[in-house]
Design a protein around this motif. Structure first.
Motif, PDB file in Angstrom:
ATOM      1  N   GLN A 157       0.821  -1.197   0.000  1.00 38.26           N
ATOM      2  CA  GLN A 157       0.000   0.000   0.000  1.00 38.26           C
ATOM      3  C   GLN A 157       0.865   1.262   0.000  1.00 38.26           C
ATOM      4  N   PRO A 158       0.335   2.389  -0.475  1.00 39.00           N
ATOM      5  CA  PRO A 158       1.123   3.625  -0.526  1.00 39.00           C
ATOM      6  C   PRO A 158       1.750   4.003   0.806  1.00 39.00           C
ATOM      7  N   ALA A 159       1.012   3.850   1.907  1.00 40.23           N
ATOM      8  CA  ALA A 159       1.565   4.216   3.214  1.00 40.23           C
ATOM      9  C   ALA A 159       2.751   3.342   3.579  1.00 40.23           C
ATOM     10  N   ALA A 160       2.669   2.059   3.226  1.00 39.09           N
ATOM     11  CA  ALA A 160       3.776   1.148   3.506  1.00 39.09           C
ATOM     12  C   ALA A 160       5.006   1.514   2.684  1.00 39.09           C
ATOM     13  N   LEU A 161       4.796   1.850   1.418  1.00 34.55           N
ATOM     14  CA  LEU A 161       5.920   2.212   0.555  1.00 34.55           C
ATOM     15  C   LEU A 161       6.555   3.520   1.011  1.00 34.55           C
ATOM     16  N   ALA A 162       5.748   4.457   1.505  1.00 38.19           N
ATOM     17  CA  ALA A 162       6.279   5.735   1.964  1.00 38.19           C
ATOM     18  C   ALA A 162       7.154   5.578   3.200  1.00 38.19           C
ATOM     19  N   ARG A 163       6.912   4.536   4.011  1.00 38.74           N
ATOM     20  CA  ARG A 163       7.733   4.334   5.216  1.00 38.74           C
ATOM     21  C   ARG A 163       9.189   4.051   4.872  1.00 38.74           C
ATOM     22  N   VAL A 164       9.432   3.487   3.701  1.00 41.67           N
ATOM     23  CA  VAL A 164      10.811   3.183   3.321  1.00 41.67           C
ATOM     24  C   VAL A 164      11.654   4.444   3.367  1.00 41.67           C
ATOM     25  N   ALA A 165      11.163   5.525   2.769  1.00 43.05           N
ATOM     26  CA  ALA A 165      11.913   6.776   2.739  1.00 43.05           C
ATOM     27  C   ALA A 165      11.838   7.518   4.071  1.00 43.05           C
ATOM     28  N   ARG A 166      10.695   7.417   4.740  1.00 41.20           N
ATOM     29  CA  ARG A 166      10.521   8.191   5.973  1.00 41.20           C
ATOM     30  C   ARG A 166      11.340   7.629   7.121  1.00 41.20           C
ATOM     31  N   TRP A 167      11.359   6.305   7.243  1.00 40.02           N
ATOM     32  CA  TRP A 167      11.959   5.695   8.422  1.00 40.02           C
ATOM     33  C   TRP A 167      13.054   4.672   8.114  1.00 40.02           C
ATOM     34  N   GLY A 168      13.132   4.191   6.885  1.00 44.62           N
ATOM     35  CA  GLY A 168      13.903   2.984   6.636  1.00 44.62           C
ATOM     36  C   GLY A 168      15.167   3.167   5.826  1.00 44.62           C
ATOM     37  N   ASP A 169      15.764   2.015   5.534  1.00 41.72           N
ATOM     38  CA  ASP A 169      16.974   1.935   4.722  1.00 41.72           C
ATOM     39  C   ASP A 169      16.741   1.184   3.423  1.00 41.72           C
ATOM     40  N   GLY A 170      15.594   0.517   3.304  1.00 49.45           N
ATOM     41  CA  GLY A 170      15.336  -0.238   2.097  1.00 49.45           C
ATOM     42  C   GLY A 170      13.956  -0.860   2.099  1.00 49.45           C
ATOM     43  N   PHE A 171      13.686  -1.604   1.022  1.00 49.88           N
ATOM     44  CA  PHE A 171      12.358  -2.155   0.741  1.00 49.88           C
ATOM     45  C   PHE A 171      12.455  -3.666   0.597  1.00 49.88           C
ATOM     46  N   LEU A 172      11.593  -4.374   1.323  1.00 53.73           N
ATOM     47  CA  LEU A 172      11.444  -5.815   1.174  1.00 53.73           C
ATOM     48  C   LEU A 172      10.355  -6.070   0.141  1.00 53.73           C
ATOM     49  N   ALA A 173      10.769  -6.462  -1.056  1.00 53.71           N
ATOM     50  CA  ALA A 173       9.869  -6.532  -2.207  1.00 53.71           C
ATOM     51  C   ALA A 173       9.384  -7.959  -2.413  1.00 53.71           C
ATOM     52  N   ALA A 174       8.383  -8.352  -1.631  1.00 52.98           N
ATOM     53  CA  ALA A 174       7.838  -9.709  -1.707  1.00 52.98           C
ATOM     54  C   ALA A 174       6.786  -9.773  -2.800  1.00 52.98           C
ATOM     55  N   ALA A 175       7.223  -9.582  -4.033  1.00 55.14           N
ATOM     56  CA  ALA A 175       6.303  -9.551  -5.173  1.00 55.14           C
ATOM     57  C   ALA A 175       6.995 -10.173  -6.381  1.00 55.14           C
ATOM     58  N   PRO A 176       6.222 -10.789  -7.288  1.00 54.10           N
ATOM     59  CA  PRO A 176       6.812 -11.346  -8.505  1.00 54.10           C
ATOM     60  C   PRO A 176       7.318 -10.241  -9.418  1.00 54.10           C
ATOM     61  N   PRO A 177       8.215 -10.568 -10.343  1.00 53.18           N
ATOM     62  CA  PRO A 177       8.749  -9.543 -11.242  1.00 53.18           C
ATOM     63  C   PRO A 177       7.677  -8.754 -11.985  1.00 53.18           C
ATOM     64  N   SER A 178       6.553  -9.389 -12.309  1.00 48.71           N
ATOM     65  CA  SER A 178       5.511  -8.695 -13.057  1.00 48.71           C
ATOM     66  C   SER A 178       4.876  -7.552 -12.266  1.00 48.71           C
ATOM     67  N   TRP A 179       4.936  -7.614 -10.918  1.00 54.15           N
ATOM     68  CA  TRP A 179       4.385  -6.559 -10.083  1.00 54.15           C
ATOM     69  C   TRP A 179       5.436  -5.544  -9.650  1.00 54.15           C
ATOM     70  N   LEU A 180       6.685  -5.964  -9.672  1.00 54.95           N
ATOM     71  CA  LEU A 180       7.699  -5.265  -8.901  1.00 54.95           C
ATOM     72  C   LEU A 180       8.078  -3.897  -9.464  1.00 54.95           C
ATOM     73  N   GLY A 181       8.074  -3.751 -10.779  1.00 55.42           N
ATOM     74  CA  GLY A 181       8.539  -2.513 -11.382  1.00 55.42           C
ATOM     75  C   GLY A 181       7.819  -1.285 -10.858  1.00 55.42           C
ATOM     76  N   GLY A 182       6.489  -1.333 -10.803  1.00 54.01           N
ATOM     77  CA  GLY A 182       5.722  -0.198 -10.325  1.00 54.01           C
ATOM     78  C   GLY A 182       5.972   0.100  -8.863  1.00 54.01           C
ATOM     79  N   LEU A 183       6.109  -0.942  -8.040  1.00 54.57           N
ATOM     80  CA  LEU A 183       6.393  -0.735  -6.624  1.00 54.57           C
ATOM     81  C   LEU A 183       7.737  -0.045  -6.437  1.00 54.57           C
TER      82      LEU A 183
END
Length: 280
Positions: A157-183
């Protein structure tokens, strides 16, 4: 490209063998998932044991369900594991979606995202050595890295993705390649808009099993995702041949993943050897 190994959760006793084999092999990270109302080992306790059984490999929660936990104690547990492992601990966080987990922990499923944001403020304050509050002093131990262990966030979700920049160091991308590009596009744009330097570390995941463990792995995945309407989709996405696994690793690398964690839901530690031969 770094290749990590996701640990099975069906039998805690085998994890020591898995960890020692992985530490001696080509793998960069050991990943362990989290649930409360499920037959799995508690990840911070389990990774603490595995830290003592290994020497170089990273130890990563994928993902720890932070809203189920009290933040001051979580900050202390994470810093302790970070220090005892010599800075090898990576704290992957998410909010979870199982109502029973929240019922068992006495937390509110509806406010889990807001609770995680509040927890992150506490974690960062504790890890920086500041007093916990006006009435309570600092909570140690100090983590190995100033500001705390590396923090990665999972979610879609957008709020989850925004936490990466706000609080984190990176993104755990538990998605297949077909979904991943947009995330990844969303995560990187958010990173830049927050004025963060460099780039977020991208850790992708894939479910795999080889040889005699394939049927057991399929059954384990079906059981784990039974509460969703996507259990069969997850079973069908299991990669079961060297060709499939290598192809997905290449796809994820092309999308910009820094690491791919191969999750094997079978119990046999021989899977470590088979996967090491494949990626080595």
């Amino acid at each position: 490209m770094n290749i990590g190994l996701g640990l099975p959760v069906s039998d805690p006793v085998v994890l020591l063998d898995w960890a020692r084999r992985a530490d001696a092999g080509p793998f960069s990270t050991l990943g362990l998932l989290d649930r409360l109302v499920y037959d799995n080992p508690e990840p911070l306790v389990a990774l603490g044991v595995l830290a003592g059984a290994t020497a170089r490999i990273r130890l990563q929660t994928e993902v720890l369900l932070a809203p189920l936990r009290e933040p001051a104690l979580l900050a202390k547990q994470a810093a302790t594991l970070d220090r005892l492992s010599g800075g090898r601990f990576v704290l992957g966080l998410g909010v979870g979606g199982r109502a029973d987990d929240h019922l068992a922990s006495g937390t509110d499923l509806r406010t889990r995202g807001r609770r995680l944001d509040e927890q992150m403020a506490v974690l960062r304050r504790v890890w920086s050595g500041e007093p916990y509050s006006d009435e309570v002093g600092p909570i140690g131990p100090a983590p190995t890295r100033p500001g705390g262990p590396e923090v990665l966030f999972g979610g879609f979700q957008p709020a989850a993705l925004a936490r990466v920049a706000r609080w984190g160091d990176g993104f755990l991308a538990a998605a297949p390649p077909s979904w991943l590009g947009g995330l990844l596009d969303t995560v990187r744009k958010s990173w830049a808009s927050h004025g963060r330097e460099g780039a977020p570390r991208i850790v992708a995941q894939a479910n795999v099993a080889l040889g005699a463990e394939v049927d057991e792995a399929r059954a384990a995945i079906a059981k784990y995702y039974a509460f969703t309407d996507r259990a069969q989709y997850m079973v069908d996405g299991l990669l079961t041949t060297p060709q499939q696994i290598r192809a997905v690793i290449r796809q994820l690398a092309d999308l910009g993943a820094d690491e791919v964690v191969l999750y094997c839901h079978g119990r046999d530690p021989e899977q470590v050897t088979l996967l090491a031969d494949l990626v080595g």
